[in-house]
Design a protein around this motif. Structure first.
Motif, PDB file in Angstrom:
ATOM      1  N   LEU A   1       1.037  -1.247   0.015  1.00 55.18           N
ATOM      2  CA  LEU A   1      -0.024  -0.241   0.084  1.00 55.18           C
ATOM      3  C   LEU A   1       0.948   0.946   0.135  1.00 55.18           C
ATOM      4  O   LEU A   1       1.921   1.214   0.646  1.00 55.18           O
ATOM      5  N   ARG A   2       0.459   2.342  -0.686  1.00 55.17           N
ATOM      6  CA  ARG A   2       0.980   3.535  -0.855  1.00 55.17           C
ATOM      7  C   ARG A   2       0.826   4.542   0.543  1.00 55.17           C
ATOM      8  O   ARG A   2      -0.242   4.514   0.844  1.00 55.17           O
ATOM      9  N   VAL A   3       1.811   5.099   1.138  1.00 53.49           N
ATOM     10  CA  VAL A   3       1.654   6.253   2.086  1.00 53.49           C
ATOM     11  C   VAL A   3       1.130   7.271   1.525  1.00 53.49           C
ATOM     12  O   VAL A   3       1.885   8.094   0.702  1.00 53.49           O
ATOM     13  N   ALA A   4       0.045   7.873   1.758  1.00 55.98           N
ATOM     14  CA  ALA A   4      -0.392   8.966   0.941  1.00 55.98           C
ATOM     15  C   ALA A   4      -0.435  10.259   1.945  1.00 55.98           C
ATOM     16  O   ALA A   4      -0.145  11.321   1.495  1.00 55.98           O
ATOM     17  N   ARG A   5      -0.341  10.102   3.397  1.00 55.02           N
ATOM     18  CA  ARG A   5      -0.319  11.204   4.234  1.00 55.02           C
ATOM     19  C   ARG A   5      -0.019  10.743   5.517  1.00 55.02           C
ATOM     20  O   ARG A   5       0.101   9.621   5.994  1.00 55.02           O
ATOM     21  N   VAL A   6       0.603  11.799   6.264  1.00 55.89           N
ATOM     22  CA  VAL A   6       1.047  11.565   7.578  1.00 55.89           C
ATOM     23  C   VAL A   6       0.065  12.141   8.810  1.00 55.89           C
ATOM     24  O   VAL A   6      -0.592  13.136   8.619  1.00 55.89           O
ATOM     25  N   ILE A   7      -0.404  11.125   9.519  1.00 57.75           N
ATOM     26  CA  ILE A   7      -1.141  11.491  10.778  1.00 57.75           C
ATOM     27  C   ILE A   7      -0.433  12.356  11.721  1.00 57.75           C
ATOM     28  O   ILE A   7       0.554  11.962  12.271  1.00 57.75           O
ATOM     29  N   THR A   8      -0.738  13.548  12.014  1.00 53.80           N
ATOM     30  CA  THR A   8      -0.333  14.473  12.951  1.00 53.80           C
ATOM     31  C   THR A   8      -1.349  14.334  14.146  1.00 53.80           C
ATOM     32  O   THR A   8      -0.685  14.532  15.242  1.00 53.80           O
ATOM     33  N   TYR A   9      -2.380  13.849  14.376  1.00 56.21           N
ATOM     34  CA  TYR A   9      -3.447  13.957  15.603  1.00 56.21           C
ATOM     35  C   TYR A   9      -4.366  13.187  15.128  1.00 56.21           C
ATOM     36  O   TYR A   9      -5.110  13.151  14.202  1.00 56.21           O
ATOM     37  N   GLU A  10      -4.729  12.319  16.084  1.00 63.26           N
ATOM     38  CA  GLU A  10      -5.791  11.176  16.222  1.00 63.26           C
ATOM     39  C   GLU A  10      -6.519  11.165  17.509  1.00 63.26           C
ATOM     40  O   GLU A  10      -6.133  11.062  18.424  1.00 63.26           O
ATOM     41  N   PRO A  11      -7.749  11.814  17.274  1.00 62.98           N
ATOM     42  CA  PRO A  11      -8.538  12.241  18.533  1.00 62.98           C
ATOM     43  C   PRO A  11      -8.949  10.913  19.467  1.00 62.98           C
ATOM     44  O   PRO A  11      -8.791  11.251  20.831  1.00 62.98           O
ATOM     45  N   ASP A  12      -9.131   9.945  18.974  1.00 65.86           N
ATOM     46  CA  ASP A  12      -9.418   8.807  19.933  1.00 65.86           C
ATOM     47  C   ASP A  12      -8.299   7.746  20.340  1.00 65.86           C
ATOM     48  O   ASP A  12      -8.769   6.734  20.735  1.00 65.86           O
ATOM     49  N   ARG A  13      -7.164   8.258  20.265  1.00 67.44           N
ATOM     50  CA  ARG A  13      -6.059   7.470  20.519  1.00 67.44           C
ATOM     51  C   ARG A  13      -5.864   7.200  21.991  1.00 67.44           C
ATOM     52  O   ARG A  13      -5.619   8.347  22.637  1.00 67.44           O
ATOM     53  N   GLY A  14      -6.075   5.897  22.541  1.00 66.05           N
ATOM     54  CA  GLY A  14      -5.771   5.830  24.018  1.00 66.05           C
ATOM     55  C   GLY A  14      -4.566   5.562  24.337  1.00 66.05           C
ATOM     56  O   GLY A  14      -3.368   5.717  23.812  1.00 66.05           O
ATOM     57  N   MET A  15      -4.294   5.061  25.642  1.00 65.79           N
ATOM     58  CA  MET A  15      -2.947   4.636  26.126  1.00 65.79           C
ATOM     59  C   MET A  15      -2.492   3.368  26.157  1.00 65.79           C
ATOM     60  O   MET A  15      -1.468   2.968  26.787  1.00 65.79           O
ATOM     61  N   GLN A  16      -3.472   2.368  25.614  1.00 65.72           N
ATOM     62  CA  GLN A  16      -2.849   0.963  25.444  1.00 65.72           C
ATOM     63  C   GLN A  16      -1.719   0.850  24.729  1.00 65.72           C
ATOM     64  O   GLN A  16      -1.591   1.594  23.706  1.00 65.72           O
ATOM     65  N   PHE A  17      -0.999  -0.082  25.012  1.00 65.64           N
ATOM     66  CA  PHE A  17       0.448  -0.487  24.283  1.00 65.64           C
ATOM     67  C   PHE A  17       0.019  -0.357  22.870  1.00 65.64           C
ATOM     68  O   PHE A  17       0.968  -0.223  22.084  1.00 65.64           O
ATOM     69  N   VAL A  18      -1.081  -0.995  22.347  1.00 61.02           N
ATOM     70  CA  VAL A  18      -1.311  -1.202  20.873  1.00 61.02           C
ATOM     71  C   VAL A  18      -1.307   0.045  20.434  1.00 61.02           C
ATOM     72  O   VAL A  18      -1.350   0.341  19.187  1.00 61.02           O
ATOM     73  N   ASN A  19      -1.767   1.233  21.233  1.00 58.22           N
ATOM     74  CA  ASN A  19      -2.298   2.481  20.449  1.00 58.22           C
ATOM     75  C   ASN A  19      -1.006   3.351  20.758  1.00 58.22           C
ATOM     76  O   ASN A  19      -0.895   4.487  19.822  1.00 58.22           O
ATOM     77  N   VAL A  20      -0.105   2.852  21.462  1.00 57.38           N
ATOM     78  CA  VAL A  20       1.252   3.896  21.437  1.00 57.38           C
ATOM     79  C   VAL A  20       2.357   3.189  20.606  1.00 57.38           C
ATOM     80  O   VAL A  20       3.352   3.916  20.417  1.00 57.38           O
ATOM     81  N   ALA A  21       2.210   2.219  19.881  1.00 61.16           N
ATOM     82  CA  ALA A  21       3.016   1.664  18.702  1.00 61.16           C
ATOM     83  C   ALA A  21       2.754   2.430  17.571  1.00 61.16           C
ATOM     84  O   ALA A  21       1.684   3.364  17.603  1.00 61.16           O
ATOM     85  N   PRO A  22       3.825   2.997  16.597  1.00 60.64           N
ATOM     86  CA  PRO A  22       3.236   3.674  15.348  1.00 60.64           C
ATOM     87  C   PRO A  22       2.307   3.370  14.875  1.00 60.64           C
ATOM     88  O   PRO A  22       1.865   2.209  14.457  1.00 60.64           O
TER      89      PRO A  22
END
Length: 844
Positions: free
Chosen positions: A180-201
């Motif tokens: 898959l082609r990287v089209a954009r860079v995420i700078t802010y994701e509103p509902d990102r939590g603190m679980q380890f799966v969510n602090v991975a890139p």
């Protein structure tokens, strides 16, 4: 002789309208004369302080209940560990709600020879339903809001993932069987939590593209979510329906469960705002009491004349009650309007915390403001005013010394109790209300005792100042006005103490709060370190300037029994307890208590005994006590340990923390890996890539974006607190003015007598300055002591962090008290020495 009926007119009590007109006339006359100015201002300041914070807390609280906006991405989120059935989606749509689904799981992303563990999130059109994503066209560029999701065949990625894989926007990345082609860079994701799966890139893709990757198969560990948004009534109805139909492995996400770190920050913010408002109300109460006392003193002669002209106690009482009812209603209404206007400024200051339309304010904060105004009058004004109804007509001919009646003292006590209940109601936190109210009431009693002892001591020094007329006059004035001096010292000390406490709140307390999230807080987590890699990893980090990095062993285990009795989700009613007992714990072991932890109950572990130390909240949720024997299943082996104690854990520190820490004897021989956290400066952003090149099995989690969000919350809350400082400053000024104005009439008479006996104006001016400087210095010293004690209590028992008490409050307190007393005397007592003695003595 014939009897005739008595035709003489009977005296009837005036009707309600007549009494109301009399009360209104008295209020207008006293207002024009300036007698009510301080009283009204004090009430307005107190009510405005209460309502401004109340309106803000009410609107933000109801907004967070209605929707968690960017913090959850929807009005309501249903989390599940299995695909959510169509029945749940149909039920939401029947309520008229918008819906969108997401799924996320850890996976490997590859580019060339590089590979990296990522948190893959697949989304449907419409995501997020609340708030918005921010994306950029290049790594580390400024993001812009978007309502789109990745196009088919493309992904959006975190900038750190691009750095770790050595690719850029436009390059391709491998996910399972797909490229898959990287089209954009995420700078802010509103509902990102603190679980380890969510602090991975993060890497984000369309849900339609997931099947082609081949990553989802039976047995895959995937988190599914159903997002819903709509009208509050529909959301509430759907939430009720879900509560009756939740299945195993499903739960409703709330702000506390989805974003606990933000919820804790907002809770602390609310306590800070409540603290500022409470201080303003408390010192406004002092100003109300002083202003009411002066009103009573200046109206005794007028009431005595009314009594001579036939007014009875009931008429006097009725007029006073109606006058001050009108004053209270007017001041409370003005305070509510001012509080509403100020809360709009607070909303602007905190607006970016919640990207949603706040609901209209309810009537509850206005009700709190009205109750505040009424209680201030009842508790601190009416006891003094009630003495006016007992003024005898004989006062016109003979002025007896005035004494505080026992029923007035009882009135003050009743008012203080009612006011303490108001503080508890408004604070919404029994501990905060108890510390502030108890601290101020205790401080007032202590200040009065110290001031009384000082006045007694000064009385013994009068003979020493025989050759210094100005000093002798000053000492004589202090001793002669013993009650007034004690009241003045207490009032000034309480006002200064509130101001000092507010200053310490802004500096020491806020700095202590921000120290829970210092600039060098860990922003990287490093996991999956194998036992034979422990020392090489430490050496690598030390070689790049990262010393004092602590590694902790981590063992996965599940709680299966308590006291030999098997436990499961069905044994608990609380949702959090069900989730805790239905999951695996990250266990650890160690000889020493982890940094940022403190023992609540029991003791720390004995290394050679099979014991466990539990986090206090976990122990409470699972109803575990000291001495309980817990059984953990670890890789098929059962380990029995005894609860030796419970710990408080500073989760805000971003350090490695565990719910359960076992003794080395219990876990040392179990399969384990190592985990650590550290602060990586921006100048060393390339270090993770080099680390992973040398140790490819490791996983680095970047939590920098979450730290930046928390710091933004802190900064905006501090701004909101500063906006409320004006209320406490205004209340402090009112106390100072009321305390000095209360003695003005007595000082005018004393100056006239001393001038008649030969004292010069210069001598009296020096004596007045010495007196107010002594009163101000003593008040400042007492205020510094009280503020330091209350600040320590607040930091320890309410805000849960430590502060470093310094010398500046003592220096500023004494100097500020003397300057404030001198400046206040120049304003409140101006003209006292210029009044002609003959005119004063004729009026006495």
């Amino acid at each position: 002789m014939m009897d005739f009926p008595d035709s003489s007119p009977r005296t009837r009590p005036p009707g309600l309208m007549t009494a109301l007109r009399q009360g209104a006339r008295m209020m207008m006359r006293d207002a024009r004369a300036g007698e009510l100015r301080l009283l009204v201002l004090a009430l307005v300041v107190a009510v405005a302080a209460v309502t401004s914070v109340g309106f803000l807390a009410d609107r933000v609280g109801r907004a967070l209940e209605r929707d968690a906006s960017q913090m959850l991405g929807a009005d309501l989120v249903l989390d599940a560990d299995e695909p959510i059935s169509a029945g749940f989606i149909d039920a939401a749509r029947q309520q008229g709600l918008e819906v969108s689904r997401t799924l996320q799981f850890p996976s490997m992303a590859s580019a060339g020879d590089a590979a990296q563990l990522v948190s893959l999130k697949a989304v449907e059109p419409g995501y997020p339903l609340r708030g918005s994503l921010r994306v950029a066209d290049a790594a580390y560029a400024e993001g812009t809001p978007t309502r789109d999701i990745p196009a088919p065949g493309t992904v959006w990625a975190d900038p750190q993932l691009l750095a770790l894989l050595g690719i850029g926007v436009g390059d391709t990345v491998g996910l399972g069987d797909s490229r898959l082609r990287v089209a954009r860079v995420i700078t802010y994701e509103p509902d990102r939590g603190m679980q380890f799966v969510n602090v991975a890139p993060r890497i984000m893709m369309r849900a339609d593209d997931v099947p082609a990757t081949g990553l989802v198969a039976p047995g895959s560990r995937i988190d599914y979510a159903l997002l819903a948004a709509g009208e509050p009534a529909a959301v509430a109805a759907y939430s009720d329906w879900l509560g009756e139909h939740l299945q195993r492995g499903q739960k409703l996400a709330t702000l506390e469960s989805g974003r606990p770190e933000v919820q804790r920050t907002l809770d602390r913010a609310q306590r800070f705002l409540s603290l500022v408002a409470l201080l303003a109300v408390l010192i406004s109460a002092v100003a109300v009491a002083l202003a009411a006392g002066r009103f009573m003193v200046r109206h005794r002669d007028g009431i005595a004349v009314m009594r001579c002209l036939g007014a009875v106690q009931a008429q006097v009482t009725r007029m006073l009650v109606l006058e001050f009812t009108l004053v209270g209603l007017f001041a409370s209404a003005a305070g509510c309007l001012l509080g509403y206007a100020v809360h709009q400024g607070l909303v602007l200051a905190l607006g970016s915390l919640i990207d949603t339309q706040l609901p209209a304010p309810s009537a509850i904060p206005a009700l709190q403001g009205l109750v505040t105004g009424v209680l201030l009058l009842l508790g601190f004004a009416l006891p003094a005013l009630a003495q006016l109804r007992h003024v005898p007509p004989a006062r016109v001919l003979r002025r007896d010394a005035d004494t505080l009646r026992a029923r007035s003292a009882a009135g003050y006590a009743l008012g203080a109790v009612g006011f303490a209940l108001l503080i508890w109601w408004f604070a919404g936190n029994a501990r905060l209300g108890a510390v502030v109210a108890g601290g101020f009431l205790g401080a007032f009693a202590a200040f009065a005792l110290v001031a009384w002892l000082c006045v007694l001591g000064l009385g013994r020094l009068r003979g020493v100042a025989a050759g210094l007329p100005a000093l002798r006059f000053a000492l004589a004035g202090v001793v002669r006005r013993r009650a007034a001096t004690i009241t003045q010292v207490c009032a000034l000390a309480i006002g200064l103490m509130a101001l000092l406490l507010l200053a310490m709140t802004r500096t020491d307390l806020v700095a202590g709060w921000q120290r829970t999230l210092p600039p060098d807080a860990p922003n990287r987590f490093l996991i999956n370190i194998q036992p034979d890699q422990r020392q090489p990893v430490l050496d690598f980090l030390a070689g790049h300037g990262l010393r004092d990095v602590a590694l902790w062993p981590m063992v996965r285990g599940r709680l299966v029994a308590v006291g030999g009795r098997p436990v499961g989700p069905a044994d608990y009613e609380e949702p959090r307890a069900k989730r805790l007992v239905d999951r695996e714990f990250n266990l650890s072991y160690g000889d020493a208590l982890p940094a940022g932890n403190s023992i609540d109950q029991g003791r720390w572990l004995r290394p050679d005994m099979p014991e466990v130390s539990l986090e206090s909240g976990l122990a409470k949720s699972l109803r575990l006590s000291l001495g309980d024997v817990l059984t953990f299943d670890i890789a098929g082996q059962q380990v029995d340990v005894t609860v030796s104690g419970t710990r408080s854990v500073d989760w805000d520190s971003m350090q490695v923390n565990f719910f359960a820490v076992l003794s080395p004897a219990a876990l040392e021989n179990m399969p384990h890996s190592w985990i650590t956290s550290f602060h990586l400066p921006p100048s060393q952003a390339a270090l993770p890539r080099e680390l992973l090149r040398q140790f490819p099995n490791l996983t680095v989690f970047d939590v920098g974006s979450i730290l930046n969000q928390l710091q933004s919350v802190l900064d905006q809350v501090v701004t909101a607190v500063q906006l409320l400082f004006v209320f406490t400053l205004a209340a402090g000024v009112l106390v100072l003015a009321a305390a000095l104005t209360a003695t003005r009439d007595e000082r005018v008479r004393e100056a006239a007598v001393l001038r008649a006996l030969g004292a010069t104006r210069a001598q009296l001016a020096r004596a007045q300055r010495l007196e107010v400087l002594a009163v101000g210095g003593l008040a400042g010293l007492l205020a510094a002591a009280g503020a330091s004690i209350i600040a320590w209590a607040l930091s320890t028992y309410v805000f849960d962090f430590r502060i470093t008490l310094s010398a500046w409050p003592w220096l500023v307190g004494v100097a500020g008290g003397m300057v404030a007393a001198w400046g206040g005397a120049a304003l409140a007592l101006r003209g006292v020495l210029r009044t002609p003695p003959l005119l004063t003595l004729r009026e006495a």
